[in-house]
Design a protein around this motif. Structure first.
Motif, mmCIF file in Angstrom:
data_model
loop_
_atom_site.group_PDB
_atom_site.id
_atom_site.type_symbol
_atom_site.label_atom_id
_atom_site.label_comp_id
_atom_site.label_asym_id
_atom_site.label_seq_id
_atom_site.Cartn_x
_atom_site.Cartn_y
_atom_site.Cartn_z
ATOM 1 N N PHE A 191 -0.714 11.471 -0.988
ATOM 2 C CA PHE A 191 -0.401 10.286 -0.191
ATOM 3 C C PHE A 191 -1.475 10.088 0.878
ATOM 4 O O PHE A 191 -1.898 11.029 1.542
ATOM 5 C CB PHE A 191 0.970 10.425 0.482
ATOM 6 C CG PHE A 191 1.354 9.224 1.297
ATOM 7 C CD1 PHE A 191 1.916 8.122 0.692
ATOM 8 C CD2 PHE A 191 1.133 9.199 2.664
ATOM 9 C CE1 PHE A 191 2.262 7.001 1.427
ATOM 10 C CE2 PHE A 191 1.473 8.083 3.413
ATOM 11 C CZ PHE A 191 2.032 6.981 2.792
ATOM 12 N N LYS A 192 -1.920 8.850 1.031
ATOM 13 C CA LYS A 192 -2.930 8.511 2.037
ATOM 14 C C LYS A 192 -2.357 7.469 2.982
ATOM 15 O O LYS A 192 -1.630 6.569 2.547
ATOM 16 C CB LYS A 192 -4.176 7.925 1.373
ATOM 17 C CG LYS A 192 -4.838 8.831 0.388
ATOM 18 C CD LYS A 192 -5.939 8.074 -0.327
ATOM 19 C CE LYS A 192 -6.196 8.717 -1.659
ATOM 20 N NZ LYS A 192 -6.805 7.850 -2.610
ATOM 21 N N GLU A 240 0.820 -1.213 0.000
ATOM 22 C CA GLU A 240 0.000 0.000 0.000
ATOM 23 C C GLU A 240 0.853 1.261 0.000
ATOM 24 O O GLU A 240 0.563 2.216 -0.709
ATOM 25 C CB GLU A 240 -0.915 0.021 1.234
ATOM 26 C CG GLU A 240 -2.333 -0.315 0.941
ATOM 27 C CD GLU A 240 -3.211 -0.109 2.158
ATOM 28 O OE1 GLU A 240 -3.989 0.862 2.158
ATOM 29 O OE2 GLU A 240 -3.117 -0.921 3.094
ATOM 30 N N THR A 252 2.363 1.669 -3.453
ATOM 31 C CA THR A 252 1.333 2.086 -4.408
ATOM 32 C C THR A 252 1.012 3.568 -4.248
ATOM 33 O O THR A 252 0.834 4.280 -5.237
ATOM 34 C CB THR A 252 0.055 1.243 -4.223
ATOM 35 O OG1 THR A 252 0.377 -0.121 -4.461
ATOM 36 C CG2 THR A 252 -1.048 1.681 -5.168
ATOM 37 N N ASN A 253 0.951 4.046 -3.011
ATOM 38 C CA ASN A 253 0.633 5.450 -2.754
ATOM 39 C C ASN A 253 1.823 6.380 -2.968
ATOM 40 O O ASN A 253 1.645 7.592 -3.056
ATOM 41 C CB ASN A 253 0.126 5.630 -1.315
ATOM 42 C CG ASN A 253 -1.284 5.143 -1.135
ATOM 43 O OD1 ASN A 253 -2.102 5.242 -2.039
ATOM 44 N ND2 ASN A 253 -1.568 4.606 0.029
ATOM 45 N N SER A 254 3.029 5.833 -3.031
ATOM 46 C CA SER A 254 4.238 6.656 -3.086
ATOM 47 C C SER A 254 4.859 6.772 -4.469
ATOM 48 O O SER A 254 5.337 7.834 -4.841
ATOM 49 C CB SER A 254 5.318 6.082 -2.156
ATOM 50 O OG SER A 254 4.858 6.005 -0.846
#
Length: 143
Positions: free
Chosen positions: A129-130, A5, A8-10
């Motif tokens: 980013f989450k 995760e 994927t977000n970075s």
């Protein structure tokens, strides 16, 4: 799942990045081959920032605080400050290698505090980013 995760977000690059790929591959291979991995995710994330372009400026880590927004310990007027024990934890992970992860000992509370600092650091430096949804799973596994 947590690291997937984060990645994927970075990573938003379309081009090949051989050094980033090699870092991820080396890291995951190390994770598969070692038993003392409770601080791996912290080490992995802080070193991932090197490849994403916002690794902390460690030239002045003798100061007593670190400013997350500037990525430096030589700044002022910032509300995102790491200080006291959290700054000590932060400094402990910077500049070590995989084989020294086991020598860095954090208790559960320190590990969670440091993870939150790293995630805040990512949020400040990566647009969109989450925090990963799998964070709850990670907290359960390492509690």
């Amino acid at each position: 799942m947590f690291l997937s995760e984060i990645l994927t977000n970075s990573i938003k690059e379309i081009e090949k990045n051989k050094k980033l790929f090699e870092y991820i591959e080396l890291s995951l291979n190390w994770l598969d081959l070692n038993e003392n991995v409770s601080n791996f995710h912290l080490f992995f994330l802080i070193n991932l920032t090197r490849f994403l372009g916002f690794y902390p400026n460690i030239s002045k880590l003798n100061n007593s605080e670190f400013y997350l927004f500037k990525g430096d310990s030589n700044y002022s007027d910032d509300e995102n400050i790491v200080s006291k024990n959290n700054f000590y934890l932060f400094k402990n992970l910077l500049g070590i290698n995989f084989d020294n992860i086991g020598k860095t000992s954090f208790d559960k509370k320190e590990r969670q505090a440091f993870l939150n600092i790293i995630l805040q650091y990512f949020e400040l430096h990566l647009s969109g980013f989450k925090k990963p949804k799998s964070l709850k799973v990670l907290e359960t596994v390492f509690s």
